[in-house]
Design a protein around this motif. Sequence first.
Motif, PDB file in Angstrom:
ATOM      1  N   GLN A 131      -7.392 -11.445  -3.615  1.00  0.00           N
ATOM      2  CA  GLN A 131      -6.160 -10.733  -3.262  1.00  0.00           C
ATOM      3  C   GLN A 131      -5.673 -10.853  -3.961  1.00  0.00           C
ATOM      4  O   GLN A 131      -5.920 -12.165  -4.649  1.00  0.00           O
ATOM      5  N   VAL A 132      -5.073 -10.086  -4.603  1.00  0.00           N
ATOM      6  CA  VAL A 132      -3.783 -10.364  -5.318  1.00  0.00           C
ATOM      7  C   VAL A 132      -2.587  -9.625  -5.079  1.00  0.00           C
ATOM      8  O   VAL A 132      -2.874  -9.024  -5.118  1.00  0.00           O
ATOM      9  N   LYS A 133      -1.457 -10.118  -5.946  1.00  0.00           N
ATOM     10  CA  LYS A 133      -0.085  -9.446  -5.171  1.00  0.00           C
ATOM     11  C   LYS A 133      -0.274  -7.719  -6.064  1.00  0.00           C
ATOM     12  O   LYS A 133      -0.703  -7.914  -7.897  1.00  0.00           O
ATOM     13  N   SER A 134       0.170  -6.533  -5.932  1.00  0.00           N
ATOM     14  CA  SER A 134       0.200  -5.238  -6.193  1.00  0.00           C
ATOM     15  C   SER A 134       0.160  -4.733  -4.504  1.00  0.00           C
ATOM     16  O   SER A 134       0.735  -4.457  -3.810  1.00  0.00           O
ATOM     17  N   THR A 135      -0.048  -2.895  -5.503  1.00  0.00           N
ATOM     18  CA  THR A 135       0.097  -1.964  -4.891  1.00  0.00           C
ATOM     19  C   THR A 135      -1.463  -1.638  -5.217  1.00  0.00           C
ATOM     20  O   THR A 135      -1.434  -1.187  -5.676  1.00  0.00           O
ATOM     21  N   THR A 136      -1.822  -0.816  -3.684  1.00  0.00           N
ATOM     22  CA  THR A 136      -2.939  -0.728  -3.294  1.00  0.00           C
ATOM     23  C   THR A 136      -2.562   1.636  -2.991  1.00  0.00           C
ATOM     24  O   THR A 136      -1.507   1.773  -2.723  1.00  0.00           O
ATOM     25  N   VAL A 137      -3.233   2.108  -3.747  1.00  0.00           N
ATOM     26  CA  VAL A 137      -2.982   3.414  -3.621  1.00  0.00           C
ATOM     27  C   VAL A 137      -4.005   3.951  -3.240  1.00  0.00           C
ATOM     28  O   VAL A 137      -4.830   4.151  -3.475  1.00  0.00           O
ATOM     29  N   VAL A 138      -3.742   4.596  -1.503  1.00  0.00           N
ATOM     30  CA  VAL A 138      -4.526   5.127  -0.623  1.00  0.00           C
ATOM     31  C   VAL A 138      -4.242   6.503  -0.645  1.00  0.00           C
ATOM     32  O   VAL A 138      -3.526   7.487  -0.469  1.00  0.00           O
ATOM     33  N   PRO A 139      -5.653   7.646  -0.651  1.00  0.00           N
ATOM     34  CA  PRO A 139      -5.712   9.283  -0.815  1.00  0.00           C
ATOM     35  C   PRO A 139      -5.022   9.221   0.713  1.00  0.00           C
ATOM     36  O   PRO A 139      -4.529   9.342   1.157  1.00  0.00           O
ATOM     37  N   ARG A 140      -4.198  10.363  -0.535  1.00  0.00           N
ATOM     38  CA  ARG A 140      -3.837  11.345   1.081  1.00  0.00           C
ATOM     39  C   ARG A 140      -4.428  11.406   2.331  1.00  0.00           C
ATOM     40  O   ARG A 140      -5.458  11.397   2.357  1.00  0.00           O
ATOM     41  N   GLN A 141      -4.064  11.035   3.579  1.00  0.00           N
ATOM     42  CA  GLN A 141      -4.810  10.737   5.106  1.00  0.00           C
ATOM     43  C   GLN A 141      -4.951  12.746   5.430  1.00  0.00           C
ATOM     44  O   GLN A 141      -3.609  13.265   5.184  1.00  0.00           O
ATOM     45  N   VAL A 142      -6.338  11.651   5.437  1.00  0.00           N
ATOM     46  CA  VAL A 142      -6.822  13.795   6.338  1.00  0.00           C
ATOM     47  C   VAL A 142      -6.112  13.532   7.515  1.00  0.00           C
ATOM     48  O   VAL A 142      -7.210  12.972   7.901  1.00  0.00           O
ATOM     49  N   SER A 143      -6.268  14.935   8.010  1.00  0.00           N
ATOM     50  CA  SER A 143      -5.528  14.833   9.805  1.00  0.00           C
ATOM     51  C   SER A 143      -7.210  15.183  10.288  1.00  0.00           C
ATOM     52  O   SER A 143      -7.599  16.055   9.556  1.00  0.00           O
ATOM     53  N   ALA A 144      -7.361  14.817  11.175  1.00  0.00           N
ATOM     54  CA  ALA A 144      -8.528  14.831  11.816  1.00  0.00           C
ATOM     55  C   ALA A 144      -8.894  16.354  12.871  1.00  0.00           C
ATOM     56  O   ALA A 144      -8.063  16.623  12.781  1.00  0.00           O
ATOM     57  N   GLU A 165       0.652  -1.408   0.361  1.00  0.00           N
ATOM     58  CA  GLU A 165       0.225  -0.264   0.159  1.00  0.00           C
ATOM     59  C   GLU A 165       0.725   1.175   0.153  1.00  0.00           C
ATOM     60  O   GLU A 165       1.746   1.259   0.532  1.00  0.00           O
ATOM     61  N   ILE A 166       0.215   2.026  -0.913  1.00  0.00           N
ATOM     62  CA  ILE A 166       0.978   3.262  -0.873  1.00  0.00           C
ATOM     63  C   ILE A 166       0.277   5.123  -0.104  1.00  0.00           C
ATOM     64  O   ILE A 166      -0.932   4.640  -0.788  1.00  0.00           O
ATOM     65  N   ASP A 167       0.912   5.525   0.332  1.00  0.00           N
ATOM     66  CA  ASP A 167      -0.328   6.741   0.346  1.00  0.00           C
ATOM     67  C   ASP A 167       0.901   8.403  -0.045  1.00  0.00           C
ATOM     68  O   ASP A 167       2.329   7.611   0.008  1.00  0.00           O
ATOM     69  N   SER A 168       0.210   9.358   0.711  1.00  0.00           N
ATOM     70  CA  SER A 168       0.870  10.231  -0.114  1.00  0.00           C
ATOM     71  C   SER A 168       1.840  10.241   1.410  1.00  0.00           C
ATOM     72  O   SER A 168       3.872  11.207   1.608  1.00  0.00           O
ATOM     73  N   SER A 169       2.169   9.288   1.946  1.00  0.00           N
ATOM     74  CA  SER A 169       3.876   9.169   3.167  1.00  0.00           C
ATOM     75  C   SER A 169       4.335   8.740   2.410  1.00  0.00           C
ATOM     76  O   SER A 169       6.081   8.997   2.946  1.00  0.00           O
ATOM     77  N   ILE A 170       4.025   8.616   1.201  1.00  0.00           N
ATOM     78  CA  ILE A 170       5.285   7.535   0.349  1.00  0.00           C
ATOM     79  C   ILE A 170       6.706   8.874   0.104  1.00  0.00           C
ATOM     80  O   ILE A 170       6.930   9.561   0.151  1.00  0.00           O
ATOM     81  N   THR A 171       7.737   7.865   0.964  1.00  0.00           N
ATOM     82  CA  THR A 171       8.659   8.826   0.377  1.00  0.00           C
ATOM     83  C   THR A 171       9.768   9.312  -0.824  1.00  0.00           C
ATOM     84  O   THR A 171       9.683   8.284  -1.164  1.00  0.00           O
ATOM     85  N   MET A 172       9.266  10.810  -0.649  1.00  0.00           N
ATOM     86  CA  MET A 172       9.445  10.707  -2.209  1.00  0.00           C
ATOM     87  C   MET A 172      10.779  10.948  -3.054  1.00  0.00           C
ATOM     88  O   MET A 172      10.852  10.474  -3.711  1.00  0.00           O
ATOM     89  N   THR A 173      11.523  11.218  -1.999  1.00  0.00           N
ATOM     90  CA  THR A 173      12.938  11.410  -2.280  1.00  0.00           C
ATOM     91  C   THR A 173      13.036   9.931  -2.653  1.00  0.00           C
ATOM     92  O   THR A 173      14.623   9.775  -3.390  1.00  0.00           O
TER      93      THR A 173
END
Length: 263
Positions: free
Chosen positions: A250-263, A191-199
């Motif tokens: 279920q399948v080998k893959s990467t799920t992209v989840v949206p930016r975590q909205v802070s509460a 899984e990846i979200d926007s916190s993925i280290t873009m560097t």
Amino acid sequence: MILVKLGGSVITDKSRLRTFRRSACDRLAREMRSGASEGILVVHGAGSFGHIVAKKYALHKGLKYDSQVEHVATVQRDVRELNLRVLESLIDAGLNAVSVPPASSSTFENGCVKTFSDTPFSSLLDMGLVPVSFGDVVPDMAMGFSICSGDLMMAELAKAFKPRLVVFCADVDGVFDKDPKLDKSAKLLDEIDSSITMTSFKEKSVNADVTGSMKGKIEMMLAISEHCEKCIIVNGNVRGRLESAIKGTQVKSTTVVPRQVSA
Ligand code: IPE
């Protein structure tokens, strides 16, 4: 509704000019046909029908010198040839596919979509047809012409249609922590979200094609994930992955989840 991108690296041999991978495309078409029980929107990349000539003559930079114009024409023709072959695959698999080139729904300025109309797609979907768009060289109000990537069309379609599922068919299992083609120790990220280290994704990778870097593609997918229930990257070269993704197994893959909205 589902939205599927057939990556140019899956349906063509990206290293050999205008080489269509018919059996891969036929199989993916059959997987869509047997997996989906709802409306389908398809976008395909240009692969070696677009990138090689577009890069050689810097078509992504717009009109810079007169002799580029001849290559605008050849790339337009070549991507339409690929589109026709993809349509044939889809129709042979029992999907009523029709072509919707990017410029028939959109206008472009500085390489971005300036206006987008969903009507060319929605009217076809309403009749039970499967609209197929693709990466193309397009008129551009500021640059003369520019390149519209398939991913750009994916983003507009996701925004307009809010699909249940968006699937990107790539030539790797998903997003890795390093380039899996260069580093055997690369690990698949579930899984990846926007916190993925873009560097970890360089702005310009060595082999970056005219539609940009891995970083840019991931940013586009993150934006798309905000408009659908699920956004997933699967390996389109492995039999059954697309069909499983569509059926929700279920399948080998990467799920992209949206930016975590802070509460
Ligand atoms: C590229 O489209 C369009 C042209 C080069 C004309 P994409 O960026 O969607 O193509 P792929 O999937 O990388 O091959």
